[in-house]
Every structure is written in structure tokens, then in C-alpha cells.
Enzyme design. Structure first.
Site, PDB file in Angstrom:
ATOM      1  CE  LYS A 197     -38.339   5.491  14.528  1.00 55.53           C
ATOM      2  NZ  LYS A 197     -37.996   4.830  13.262  1.00 55.53           N
ATOM      3  NE  ARG A 207     -45.372   5.878  10.515  1.00 58.05           N
ATOM      4  CZ  ARG A 207     -45.864   5.553  11.718  1.00 58.05           C
ATOM      5  NH1 ARG A 207     -47.151   5.357  11.849  1.00 58.05           N
ATOM      6  NH2 ARG A 207     -45.056   5.410  12.748  1.00 58.05           N
ATOM      7  NE  ARG A 218     -43.227   2.609  12.229  1.00 54.14           N
ATOM      8  CZ  ARG A 218     -43.440   2.033  11.042  1.00 54.14           C
ATOM      9  NH1 ARG A 218     -43.593   0.732  10.958  1.00 54.14           N
ATOM     10  NH2 ARG A 218     -43.507   2.762   9.939  1.00 54.14           N
ATOM     11  CD  GLU A 234     -34.176   0.210  23.831  1.00 54.06           C
ATOM     12  OE1 GLU A 234     -33.176  -0.141  23.193  1.00 54.06           O
ATOM     13  OE2 GLU A 234     -35.253  -0.419  23.807  1.00 54.06           O
ATOM     14  CE  LYS A 249     -37.532   9.323  13.769  1.00 52.72           C
ATOM     15  NZ  LYS A 249     -37.300   8.436  12.662  1.00 52.72           N
ATOM     16  CB  SER A 275     -42.279  14.381   9.391  1.00 49.98           C
ATOM     17  OG  SER A 275     -42.928  13.378  10.158  1.00 49.98           O
ATOM     18  CE1 TYR A 314     -37.292  14.907   6.665  1.00 53.98           C
ATOM     19  CE2 TYR A 314     -38.144  15.519   8.827  1.00 53.98           C
ATOM     20  CZ  TYR A 314     -37.838  14.555   7.891  1.00 53.98           C
ATOM     21  OH  TYR A 314     -38.075  13.230   8.175  1.00 53.98           O
TER      22      TYR A 314
END
Ligand code: PBG
Length: 325
Positions: A197, A207, A218, A234, A249, A275, A314
């Protein structure tokens, strides 16, 4: 023989011929619909940066669960938006917290007919907006966060999640959640690990969707977009820790890593069409600059072609309805 000897266009000559040789397909069963369920809303609230997506009330979400089941979607991924946040994200562990009651609603609504997935992360529940708890110096405390993730996994499984999705990029999160689930008798609960990610600008609209209170960024836990080998590392670590499914992602700027991870692991690979990827297409289409449906189809096809077995998007319900027609 006359020139040219090779004529690949032969296989493109008609819709029927193209259908015959199509390498990649998008099926409703491969699509997972992310849903936002907010506490204290009296009616669904549109998210301005994500046209067509809303914050659901518990009631409107129930309709979305049953619609997803009847469309034959692969699953739904639930995110909870609590009214009150605090430093340790205590709403995440409350069995009556919004995410956990939404999971109960979903199981009551669709039973075993649809896979119910749950975001396992603290960012929606903390007042500082980080995916973990902070230490005395204000840094995200990896190991203290793991203890909370472990408890979250158990509460979410008990609430009805068949799949939990640890998405905070803490080291050891998959092993911590697996151990806790097994100890609590939830050995059938699947872990969909957000393995690779990235710290991405493409989460911007999300957000807004979750009323994020994040200050700063982050970058100490999500990956640097410059690094590709790290994605495979990972993913392999997560598989070794017990991940049943690994995810990359965002999707579109990381198609190379979807392919690399697909080649490196032998578990299903998911990708999250995030998004900002939705917002770009919707905004361009709203301006009449691109053909919306064709662009959506091309986005999903490209993610599948890169190697994703499962796509969180979505657009899942809309596309499934079109495919079912
Ligand atoms: C963290 C989480 C995020 C998204 C899904 N899970 C946001 C973040 O890491 O900041 C982003 C999803 C999207 O942009 O569509 N719980």
C-alpha cells in the site's frame, strides 16, 4: 507469399471474432464494492469528490448489501465512520461501534450469499487520523498498534466479517491478526492483506469520504511510490505471516506491481481501484472529455490484465448490472 505474412488484424475483424480471442474478462464475481457506513446520519450523504458514492446510513447500507448479493458481486468491503474519535480509536473495538454493527446488519441481511469484508485499520477511529496509536513522541507505535489490530480482528469476525482487511501497513499485522483470530476460534476468517500500500495522492477523495482528521502524512508506514521491489517483499512477508489474499493499492499507477506480485505468490491477488482513480474518470467524463463507460471498462480490464484476480472498485455494482444485462 505476399507481404505482410503476419496479419494480426484477422483476429480483430468483427465483434464476434474479437470476443472469441479476448484474453481478459471482467465478471461480477471478481468485483468487490467498498461501502461507507456513517454513524448518526438520518439519510445518505453524497461525497462531493466521489460522484455516485455516498456515506450510507445503516438502513441505506442494508439495501446496498442485498443489491450487491443479487448482482452476484464478489463481496462488499465495509468502512465505518464514527461520530466520536479519540487518540486510541476506541470505537473500533466497541461491539456497538458503527463498523461492527454494520457488519452485523450485513450478515443479517445477506447471510452467506455475499462475502462480507471489513477494513481493519484505526484511521477512521482516531482523532489524529493515523492508522495506529502514537507513542509519547507522537510517532506511530507499530507494536502497540498490533495489539489493537488483533482485538479488532476478533471483534469484526464476531460481528460477521468473513474477511478482514488489515490496511494500516504495520509490520507484523497479518501474523498478529491471524494469531488472535485463531486463539478466539475464528480460524475460518480470511485475511485479505493490504500488502503493498503506497503513500498515494490518489486517496484524496477517500479522506473526505471518511471525514478523515489526518494532519501530516502516512509516509513512515505506507510505501514510497518510487519503490517496486519492496511491493514483492511486502507481499511475500504477508503470505509467510498467513495472508490468504494479498492486495496492491492503488491500482492504476501500480499495474507493474500487480503483475510482479501475481508472479511472486500463489494466493489470490487483489487490487484497489481507489477514490482518486474514480474521481479522475468522473471529473473528465462530467466535462465531456472522455466516454465514461468505456473509460471505466478500460480501467477495470487493465487491472485484471495486469494480474489482479479481485478488484475493489466503487463502480462494482454499476458494472455488474451492465454485465448482467
Ligand atoms: C485506510 C484506507 C485508506 C483507503 C482505504 N483504506 C486511506 C488511506 O490510507 O489514507 C483509501 C481508499 C481509497 O482512496 O479509495 N484505512
Amino acid at each position: 507469399m505476399s507481404f505482410p505474412a503476419d496479419r494480426p488484424r484477422r483476429l480483430r475483424q468483427s465483434p464476434a471474432m474479437r470476443r472469441l480471442v479476448s484474453e481478459t474478462h471482467v465478471e461480477p464475481s471478481q468485483l468487490v464494492l467498498p461501502l461507507f457506513v456513517a454513524e448518526g446520519l438520518s439519510e445518505p450523504r453524497p461525497i462531493s469528490s466521489m460522484p455516485g458514492v455516498v456515506q450510507h446510513t445503516r438502513e441505506s447500507a442494508r439495501k446496498a448489501y442485498s443489491e450487491a448479493a443479487s448482482l452476484g458481486l464478489g463481496g462488499v468491503m465495509l468502512f465505518g465512520i464514527p461520530e466520536h474519535k479519540d487518540a486510541v480509536g476506541s470505537g473500533s473495538l466497541d461491539p456497538n461501534g458503527i463498523l461492527n454493527v454494520a457488519l452485523q446488519d450485513a450478515r443479517a441481511e445477506v447471510g452467506e450469499d455475499l462475502v462480507i469484508m471489513s477494513d481493519l485499520c484505526l484511521d477512521e477511529f482516531t482523532d489524529h487520523g493515523h492508522c495506529g496509536v502514537l507513542d509519547a513522541t507522537g510517532r506511530v507505535d507499530n507494536d502497540a498498534t498490533l495489539e489493537i489490530y488483533a482485538q479488532m480482528g476478533v471483534v469484526q469476525a464476531a460481528s460477521g466479517a468473513q474477511v478482514v482487511g488489515p490496511s494500516g501497513m504495520m509490520d507484523g499485522q497479518v501474523a498478529a491478526v491471524r494469531e488472535a483470530l485463531d486463539a478466539a476460534g475464528h480460524s475460518d476468517t480470511v485475511i485479505l492483506a493490504y500488502a503493498a500500500k503506497y503513500a498515494s495522492a490518489f486517496y484524496g477523495p477517500f479522506r473526505e469520504a471518511v471525514d478523515s482528521s489526518l494532519q501530516g502524512d502516512r509516509k513512515t508506514y505506507q510505501q514510497d511510490p518510487a519503490n517496486g521491489r519492496e511491493a514483492v517483499r511486502e507481499a511475500l512477508l504477508d503470505v509467510a505471516e498467513g495472508a490468504d489474499i494479498v492486495m496492491v493499492k492503488p491500482a492504476l499507477s501500480y499495474l507493474d506491481l500487480i503483475a510482479d506480485v501475481r508472479a511472486a505468490v500463489d494466493v489470490p491477488v487483489a487490487a484497489y481501484n481507489v477514490s482518486g482513480e474514480l474521481a479522475m474518470v468522473e471529473a473528465a467524463a462530467a466535462n465531456g472529455w472522455i466516454d465514461r463507460e468505456r473509460a471505466i471498462d478500460e480501467v477495470l480490464l487493465s487491472i485484471r490484465r495486469a494480474g489482479a484476480d479481485i478488484v475493489l472498485t466503487y463502480w462494482a455494482a454499476e458494472v455488474a448490472a451492465r454485465l448482467n444485462r
